[in-house]
Design a protein around this motif. Structure first.
Motif, PDB file in Angstrom:
ATOM      1  N   ILE A  44      -2.799  14.219 -12.664  1.00 18.67           N
ATOM      2  CA  ILE A  44      -1.877  13.424 -13.466  1.00 18.67           C
ATOM      3  C   ILE A  44      -0.910  12.671 -12.551  1.00 18.67           C
ATOM      4  O   ILE A  44      -0.465  13.210 -11.550  1.00 18.67           O
ATOM      5  N   THR A  45      -0.612  11.447 -12.888  1.00 17.30           N
ATOM      6  CA  THR A  45       0.300  10.648 -12.064  1.00 17.30           C
ATOM      7  C   THR A  45       1.706  10.685 -12.641  1.00 17.30           C
ATOM      8  O   THR A  45       1.887  10.920 -13.844  1.00 17.30           O
ATOM      9  N   PRO A  46       2.710  10.424 -11.808  1.00 13.40           N
ATOM     10  CA  PRO A  46       4.087  10.354 -12.320  1.00 13.40           C
ATOM     11  C   PRO A  46       4.238   9.296 -13.409  1.00 13.40           C
ATOM     12  O   PRO A  46       5.012   9.474 -14.349  1.00 13.40           O
ATOM     13  N   GLU A  47       3.487   8.223 -13.311  1.00 13.43           N
ATOM     14  CA  GLU A  47       3.556   7.174 -14.323  1.00 13.43           C
ATOM     15  C   GLU A  47       3.074   7.691 -15.681  1.00 13.43           C
ATOM     16  O   GLU A  47       3.637   7.347 -16.717  1.00 13.43           O
ATOM     17  N   GLU A  48       2.015   8.514 -15.679  1.00 13.74           N
ATOM     18  CA  GLU A  48       1.515   9.071 -16.932  1.00 13.74           C
ATOM     19  C   GLU A  48       2.527  10.036 -17.548  1.00 13.74           C
ATOM     20  O   GLU A  48       2.693  10.093 -18.750  1.00 13.74           O
ATOM     21  N   LEU A  49       3.217  10.790 -16.707  1.00 12.61           N
ATOM     22  CA  LEU A  49       4.211  11.750 -17.204  1.00 12.61           C
ATOM     23  C   LEU A  49       5.481  11.074 -17.691  1.00 12.61           C
ATOM     24  O   LEU A  49       6.198  11.621 -18.524  1.00 12.61           O
ATOM     25  N   ALA A  50       5.756   9.872 -17.207  1.00 13.06           N
ATOM     26  CA  ALA A  50       6.978   9.172 -17.590  1.00 13.06           C
ATOM     27  C   ALA A  50       7.024   8.896 -19.091  1.00 13.06           C
ATOM     28  O   ALA A  50       8.095   8.839 -19.681  1.00 13.06           O
ATOM     29  N   GLY A  51       5.882   8.752 -19.721  1.00  8.74           N
ATOM     30  CA  GLY A  51       5.849   8.432 -21.141  1.00  8.74           C
ATOM     31  C   GLY A  51       5.746   9.640 -22.057  1.00  8.74           C
ATOM     32  O   GLY A  51       5.636   9.476 -23.272  1.00  8.74           O
ATOM     33  N   VAL A  52       5.782  10.860 -21.498  1.00  6.82           N
ATOM     34  CA  VAL A  52       5.629  12.058 -22.327  1.00  6.82           C
ATOM     35  C   VAL A  52       6.919  12.340 -23.090  1.00  6.82           C
ATOM     36  O   VAL A  52       8.006  12.343 -22.516  1.00  6.82           O
ATOM     37  N   ALA A  53       6.804  12.554 -24.392  1.00  9.85           N
ATOM     38  CA  ALA A  53       7.936  12.965 -25.221  1.00  9.85           C
ATOM     39  C   ALA A  53       7.903  14.496 -25.267  1.00  9.85           C
ATOM     40  O   ALA A  53       7.157  15.080 -26.037  1.00  9.85           O
ATOM     41  N   TRP A  54       8.694  15.136 -24.402  1.00 10.53           N
ATOM     42  CA  TRP A  54       8.667  16.585 -24.257  1.00 10.53           C
ATOM     43  C   TRP A  54       9.301  17.273 -25.458  1.00 10.53           C
ATOM     44  O   TRP A  54      10.295  16.811 -25.995  1.00 10.53           O
ATOM     45  N   HIS A  55       8.716  18.409 -25.859  1.00  8.31           N
ATOM     46  CA  HIS A  55       9.202  19.206 -26.981  1.00  8.31           C
ATOM     47  C   HIS A  55       9.363  20.657 -26.547  1.00  8.31           C
ATOM     48  O   HIS A  55       8.525  21.180 -25.816  1.00  8.31           O
ATOM     49  N   ILE A  56      10.431  21.298 -27.028  1.00 11.40           N
ATOM     50  CA  ILE A  56      10.655  22.721 -26.810  1.00 11.40           C
ATOM     51  C   ILE A  56      10.696  23.369 -28.194  1.00 11.40           C
ATOM     52  O   ILE A  56      11.344  22.858 -29.096  1.00 11.40           O
ATOM     53  N   SER A  57      10.041  24.481 -28.333  1.00 10.00           N
ATOM     54  CA  SER A  57      10.032  25.181 -29.614  1.00 10.00           C
ATOM     55  C   SER A  57      11.443  25.582 -30.016  1.00 10.00           C
ATOM     56  O   SER A  57      12.234  26.015 -29.175  1.00 10.00           O
ATOM     57  N   THR A  58      11.748  25.483 -31.298  1.00 11.51           N
ATOM     58  CA  THR A  58      13.053  25.933 -31.781  1.00 11.51           C
ATOM     59  C   THR A  58      13.199  27.435 -31.608  1.00 11.51           C
ATOM     60  O   THR A  58      14.305  27.952 -31.545  1.00 11.51           O
ATOM     61  N   ARG A  59      12.110  28.155 -31.488  1.00  5.01           N
ATOM     62  CA  ARG A  59      12.156  29.604 -31.256  1.00  5.01           C
ATOM     63  C   ARG A  59      12.572  29.933 -29.826  1.00  5.01           C
ATOM     64  O   ARG A  59      12.827  31.089 -29.520  1.00  5.01           O
ATOM     65  N   SER A  60      12.637  28.947 -28.967  1.00  5.32           N
ATOM     66  CA  SER A  60      13.024  29.172 -27.579  1.00  5.32           C
ATOM     67  C   SER A  60      14.521  29.048 -27.360  1.00  5.32           C
ATOM     68  O   SER A  60      15.001  29.198 -26.253  1.00  5.32           O
ATOM     69  N   ALA A  61      15.272  28.769 -28.394  1.00  9.57           N
ATOM     70  CA  ALA A  61      16.706  28.507 -28.267  1.00  9.57           C
ATOM     71  C   ALA A  61      17.483  29.660 -27.647  1.00  9.57           C
ATOM     72  O   ALA A  61      18.468  29.456 -26.961  1.00  9.57           O
ATOM     73  N   ASN A  62      17.056  30.888 -27.865  1.00 10.79           N
ATOM     74  CA  ASN A  62      17.794  32.041 -27.357  1.00 10.79           C
ATOM     75  C   ASN A  62      17.160  32.669 -26.131  1.00 10.79           C
ATOM     76  O   ASN A  62      17.438  33.803 -25.798  1.00 10.79           O
ATOM     77  N   SER A  63      16.337  31.934 -25.422  1.00  8.29           N
ATOM     78  CA  SER A  63      15.628  32.527 -24.293  1.00  8.29           C
ATOM     79  C   SER A  63      16.240  32.147 -22.947  1.00  8.29           C
ATOM     80  O   SER A  63      15.598  32.253 -21.923  1.00  8.29           O
ATOM     81  N   ASN A  64      17.481  31.681 -22.932  1.00  8.13           N
ATOM     82  CA  ASN A  64      18.166  31.332 -21.676  1.00  8.13           C
ATOM     83  C   ASN A  64      17.385  30.324 -20.842  1.00  8.13           C
ATOM     84  O   ASN A  64      17.372  30.408 -19.618  1.00  8.13           O
ATOM     85  N   GLY A  65      16.737  29.397 -21.486  1.00  6.48           N
ATOM     86  CA  GLY A  65      16.014  28.359 -20.764  1.00  6.48           C
ATOM     87  C   GLY A  65      14.672  28.787 -20.215  1.00  6.48           C
ATOM     88  O   GLY A  65      14.033  28.043 -19.498  1.00  6.48           O
ATOM     89  N   GLN A  66      14.247  29.988 -20.513  1.00  6.78           N
ATOM     90  CA  GLN A  66      12.960  30.477 -20.034  1.00  6.78           C
ATOM     91  C   GLN A  66      11.868  30.092 -21.023  1.00  6.78           C
ATOM     92  O   GLN A  66      11.356  30.917 -21.761  1.00  6.78           O
TER      93      GLN A  66
END
Length: 75
Positions: free
Chosen positions: A2-24
């Motif tokens: 994967i190239t940095p250019e391909e990653l630049a357009g990624v809309a990253w998502h974090i699960s709402t269930r991860s809110a209490n995991s101290n960023g882990q």
């Protein structure tokens, strides 16, 4: 690879269930190229390695999660 250019357009998502995991947690998002591939990375290391899954691989993983195949918690 994967190239940095391909990653630049990624809309990253974090699960709402991860809110209490101290960023882990992980972040996932579809590549913007329309291929259906999904990139996954560690949320605390966004500049580190990224794993990219095909649409079929990602769908198999999501289906497995929904079916409890990855429930490793003590019973």
């Amino acid at each position: 690879m994967i190239t940095p250019e391909e990653l630049a357009g990624v809309a990253w998502h974090i699960s709402t269930r991860s809110a209490n995991s101290n960023g882990q947690c992980v972040e996932a998002g579809p590549l913007a190229d329309g291929s259906g591939r999904v990139a996954v990375r560690h949320s605390r290391r966004p500049g580190a390695e990224v794993i990219v899954y095909t649409r079929t691989e990602w769908r198999a993983f999501v289906d497995g999660v929904k079916n409890g195949e990855f429930d490793f918690s003590p019973r």
